[in-house]
Design an enzyme around this catalytic site. Structure first.
Site, PDB file in Angstrom:
ATOM      1  N   SER A   1       0.821  -1.207   0.000  1.00  0.00           N
ATOM      2  CA  SER A   1       0.000   0.000   0.000  1.00  0.00           C
ATOM      3  C   SER A   1       0.861   1.266   0.000  1.00  0.00           C
ATOM      4  CB  SER A   1      -0.914   0.026   1.223  1.00  0.00           C
ATOM      5  OG  SER A   1      -1.691  -1.151   1.293  1.00  0.00           O
TER       6      SER A   1
HETATM    7  N1  SAH Z   1      -0.405  -4.794   4.243  1.00  0.00           N
HETATM    8  C1  SAH Z   1       0.282  -5.130   3.009  1.00  0.00           C
HETATM    9  C2  SAH Z   1      -0.567  -4.820   1.808  1.00  0.00           C
HETATM   10  C3  SAH Z   1      -0.976  -6.087   1.184  1.00  0.00           C
HETATM   11  S1  SAH Z   1      -2.039  -6.033  -0.224  1.00  0.00           S
HETATM   12  C4  SAH Z   1       1.630  -4.485   2.931  1.00  0.00           C
HETATM   13  O1  SAH Z   1       1.958  -3.678   3.806  1.00  0.00           O
HETATM   14  O2  SAH Z   1       2.370  -4.803   2.010  1.00  0.00           O
HETATM   15  C5  SAH Z   1      -3.262  -7.179   0.293  1.00  0.00           C
HETATM   16  C6  SAH Z   1      -2.790  -8.550   0.687  1.00  0.00           C
HETATM   17  O3  SAH Z   1      -3.935  -9.260   1.135  1.00  0.00           O
HETATM   18  C7  SAH Z   1      -2.188  -9.384  -0.424  1.00  0.00           C
HETATM   19  O4  SAH Z   1      -0.941  -9.866  -0.019  1.00  0.00           O
HETATM   20  C8  SAH Z   1      -3.182 -10.532  -0.602  1.00  0.00           C
HETATM   21  O5  SAH Z   1      -2.584 -11.741  -0.992  1.00  0.00           O
HETATM   22  C9  SAH Z   1      -3.791 -10.609   0.774  1.00  0.00           C
HETATM   23  N2  SAH Z   1      -5.090 -11.251   0.854  1.00  0.00           N
HETATM   24  C10 SAH Z   1      -6.104 -11.189  -0.035  1.00  0.00           C
HETATM   25  N3  SAH Z   1      -7.160 -11.904   0.388  1.00  0.00           N
HETATM   26  C11 SAH Z   1      -6.801 -12.434   1.595  1.00  0.00           C
HETATM   27  C12 SAH Z   1      -7.461 -13.267   2.544  1.00  0.00           C
HETATM   28  N4  SAH Z   1      -8.718 -13.718   2.357  1.00  0.00           N
HETATM   29  N5  SAH Z   1      -6.796 -13.606   3.666  1.00  0.00           N
HETATM   30  C13 SAH Z   1      -5.533 -13.173   3.890  1.00  0.00           C
HETATM   31  N6  SAH Z   1      -4.856 -12.383   3.023  1.00  0.00           N
HETATM   32  C14 SAH Z   1      -5.482 -12.015   1.892  1.00  0.00           C
END
Ligand code: SAH
Length: 230
Positions: free
Chosen positions: A63
């Site tokens: 993000s």
């Molecule tokens: N907080 C992260 C941003 C990640 S983007 C950072 O600082 O980099 C969103 C993430 O959510 C992705 O890695 C994706 O694989 C994960 N995601 C999507 N659906 C999910 C679910 N049902 N359970 C756990 N993770 C999930």
């Protein structure tokens, strides 16, 4: 040879120039300490402190720095708070939460990102302060509930009921909600058994994935330096 880059200076500028309405000193201090360049793919390292999300492979993104800070400020965290993050991704937000002094629990659904995040957190020296789990974060982490705060880093169509249920009394859930481009970041507060919802700001997150057919499948394969996701 790689040109020398002054990441400390870029990070100070990020905190000075990009934080907009984030003013909580504890959040700004944590953002100033966590080495964000250790959480992006190597070929994007020089761009780690830009005011935007960056691709981390498998169709996912780290993000934008402002959004990470905004969500953490909205959750009104104190040192010692027990926090659940849904969507570990790169591990960056988990590292900022650890730097705030929170007890961090984070769930990721894509195995390759789970592994990368563990390596990133290790390199940044935060792994010992973060508990990680591979699985569907829509179910929360029942064995560790309740949580003082829950931050969701991908957008479901509706607030997942299991997550509301895992909030402690007075707990805060920060979650982007809605399909397509018109999502809104919601703050859900648990008070006297009721859930109070506040709309915070329009946002654009990747969709929260799941095993059911209503969620789009994630793109398989790592991010290539030349191509990458559109
Ligand atoms: N907080 C992260 C941003 C990640 S983007 C950072 O600082 O980099 C969103 C993430 O959510 C992705 O890695 C994706 O694989 C994960 N995601 C999507 N659906 C999910 C679910 N049902 N359970 C756990 N993770 C999930």
């Amino acid at each position: 040879m790689e040109p020398y880059r002054d990441y400390d200076r870029l990070r100070a500028m990020m905190v000075r120039d990009q934080m907009r309405d984030v003013t909580d000193p504890a959040v700004l201090a944590a953002m100033a300490r966590v080495p964000r360049h250790l959480f992006v793919p190597p070929h994007l390292e020089a761009r780690a402190y830009e005011d935007r999300p960056l691709e981390i492979g498998w169709g996912q993104t780290i993000s934008q720095p402002y959004i990470v800070a905004y969500m953490i400020q909205a959750a009104r965290l104190r040192p010692g708070d027990k926090v659940l993050e849904v969507g570990t991704g790169s591990g960056y937000q988990a590292a900022v939460l650890a730097e705030m002094g929170c007890r961090v629990f984070t769930v990721e659904i894509i195995p390759e990102l789970f592994e990368t995040a563990a390596r990133n957190l290790e390199r940044a020296g935060c792994l010992d302060r973060v508990r990680m789990k591979l699985g569907d974060g829509r179910k929360g982490w029942p064995e560790e509930a309740p949580f003082d705060a829950i931050l969701v880093a991908a957008a479901p169509e509706e607030v997942p009921p299991a997550l509301e249920g895992q909030l402690a009394p007075g707990g805060r859930l920060v979650v982007p909600v809605g399909g397509g481009p018109s999502q809104v970041l919601l703050l859900v507060e648990r008070e006297d058994g009721e859930f109070r919802r506040t709309r915070l700001l329009p946002v654009r997150f990747v969709p929260l994935l799941g095993e059911d057919s209503s969620s789009p499948p994630f793109r398989s394969g790592p991010l290539s330096p030349s191509g990458g996701s559109p």
